[in-house]
Design an enzyme around this catalytic site. Structure first.
Site: not given
Ligand SMILES: [Zn+2]
Length: 344
Positions: A121, A163, A165, A250
Site C-alpha cells: 500500500h 492479497d 486488498h 487475508d
Molecule cells: Zn491485505
C-alpha cells in the site's frame, strides 16, 4: 525455492496498542511451515547496510516521504496515519526487509521472504492520492524487488499480488511502466483502499499492463480457480523473465479483515502458477492476520515442492456475482493481451 525468515520481525516494529499487524504474524507463518517439514533459513537486519537501504528507498519513494518518516521516527512511538503505527525501531526493520527484497532480486534468486512490515500500500509519497492511509505499510518491498530485477538486466517483469486488498502503492509506482501487474483483490466498493477497478489499465507505456481482477465478496475456490486459469493463459504467453509476488493470505476464509472465502485449494493453485513459470522470483509477505497465515501459507509454499497435492475446492461463490465477474475479467485480459503480447 528458499524460504528466508527475517528474524528481527518477531520483536521489532511492535504496536503500542492492539493492532492486527504485529510480530505474532510472522511467527505463525514460520511455525506452520516448519511443522510441515519445510526448511526455513534465517536472515538478520545485521547483514543490511542501512545507508544503501536509504539510498534505495529514495529511488522508489519521494525523498520528502523518506525524510518525513525519518523525522517522525524520532518522535516514536507515534501513529503515521489512522491505520499505521511507528515504533522507535520501525525504520530499521522496514529498511532491512526492503533492502533484502532488492538484494535477492538483484542476485536472481527464487525466494519467499517472510518479514514485516508489509509494503504494497506504500506509494511514491506514502498513501496514494485519494487513499486515507498506507494501510500498515511503510516502504514498498515488492516495488524494490522489481527495481532489483531491473538492475539485474531483466526486461519482462511481472508482479502478482493476491492479497485481499488492492496493491495500490505498487500499482501507482509502476502505472506508466511496462511492468505486467496482475492484482487479485476484493471489490474496492467494499474494502480498503477502494482502488483497483477493472478500468484502471495503466497509462502511457504502462497502458494495458495493469490487470485488476475484482473479486466479489465471498468469492470461493470455484470462481477463483477459473480466474487463475484465465490469468495463467496470459502469463504463459507473456513468459516473464522474473516475477515478484505480493503474497497476502487475508483472502482466506475467516482470516479476519476481508470478506473472501478462499481455502488451501486456491493458494496451492497460485503457488503452482508461479512455480511452473520457473524464473527468478522474489515473494514478499504482505497481509494475513489469522487462519490464512497458517493454512494459506502452507498450501502456497507446498506448490514449490510438489505438484501432486490434491486439495479439494471447499468454498463456492454466490451465483449472483459469478458470471459478471468472469465476463469483466475476460474483457480486461483481452485488452491486456493485445498490448502486452504485441509490444513485448
Ligand atoms: Zn491485505
Amino acid at each position: 525455492m528458499r524460504i528466508i525468515f527475517l528474524k528481527e520481525s518477531t520483536f521489532m516494529h511492535k504496536p503500542f496498542y492492539h493492532h492486527p499487524e504485529n510480530p505474532r504474524r510472522v511467527l505463525e507463518v514460520k511455525s506452520s511451515l516448519v511443522s510441515e517439514g519445510i526448511a526455513v533459513e534465517e536472515e538478520s537486519i545485521q547483514r543490511v547496510d542501512k545507508r544503501e537501504a536509504l539510498k534505495l528507498a529514495r529511488r522508489i519513494h519521494s525523498p520528502e516521504y523518506i525524510d518525513y518518516l525519518l523525522n517522525l521516527s524520532h518522535r516514536a512511538p507515534i501513529d503515521i496515519d489512522e491505520d499505521t503505527y511507528m515504533s522507535r525501531d520501525t525504520m530499521d526493520l522496514a529498511l532491512s526487509f526492503f533492502y533484502l527484497a532488492y538484494k535477492y532480486a538483484l542476485e536472481s534468486r527464487r525466494v519467499f521472504l517472510i518479514g514485516r512490515p508489509p509494503g504494497h500500500h506504500a506509494g511514491i509519497a506514502g498513501a496514494t492520492p485519494g487513499v486515507s492511509s498506507t494501510g500498515f505499510c511503510i516502504l514498498n518491498n515488492a516495488a524494490v524487488a522489481v527495481y532489483g530485477f531491473r538492475d539485474a538486466g531483466y526486461k519482462k517483469i511481472m508482479v502478482l499480488d493476491f492479497d485481499a486488498h488492492h496493491g495500490n502503492g505498487t500499482m501507482e509506482i509502476f502505472y506508466r511502466d511496462k511492468i505486467l501487474q496482475v492484482d487479485f483483490h476484493q471489490d474496492p466498493d467494499t474494502l480498503y483502499p477502494h482502488t483497483g477497478y477493472p478500468d484502471e489499465l495503466g497509462e502511457g507505456d504502462g497502458y494495458g499492463y495493469k490487470v485488476n481482477i475484482v473479486l466479489p465478496r465471498y468469492t470461493g475456490d470455484d470462481l477463483f480457480a477459473e480466474l487463475v486459469d484465465m490469468v495463467e493463459n496470459l502469463v504463459v504467453k507473456y513468459s516473464p523473465e522474473a516475477i515478484v509476488v505480493s503474497a497476502g493470505f487475508d483472502a482466506f476464509e475467516n482470516d479476519g479483515l476481508a470478506d473472501l472465502s478462499l481455502t488451501e485449494f486456491s493458494y496451492y493453485k497460485l503457488g503452482l502458477l508461479v512455480e511452473k513459470v520457473n524464473v527468478p522470483t522474489v515473494i514478499v509477505l504482505e497481509g494475513g492476520y489469522g487462519i490464512g497465515l497458517k493454512r494459506g501459507s502452507i498450501a502456497f509454499t507446498k506448490a514449490f515442492y510438489t505438484h501432486q497435492l490434491e486439495y479439494p475446492p471447499l468454498t463456492q461463490t454466490p451465483r449472483s456475482a459469478y458470471r459478471n465477474t468472469v465476463e469483466t475479467v475476460k474483457r480486461v485480459l483481452e485488452k491486456a493481451s493485445r498490448r502486452v503480447l504485441e509490444s513485448g
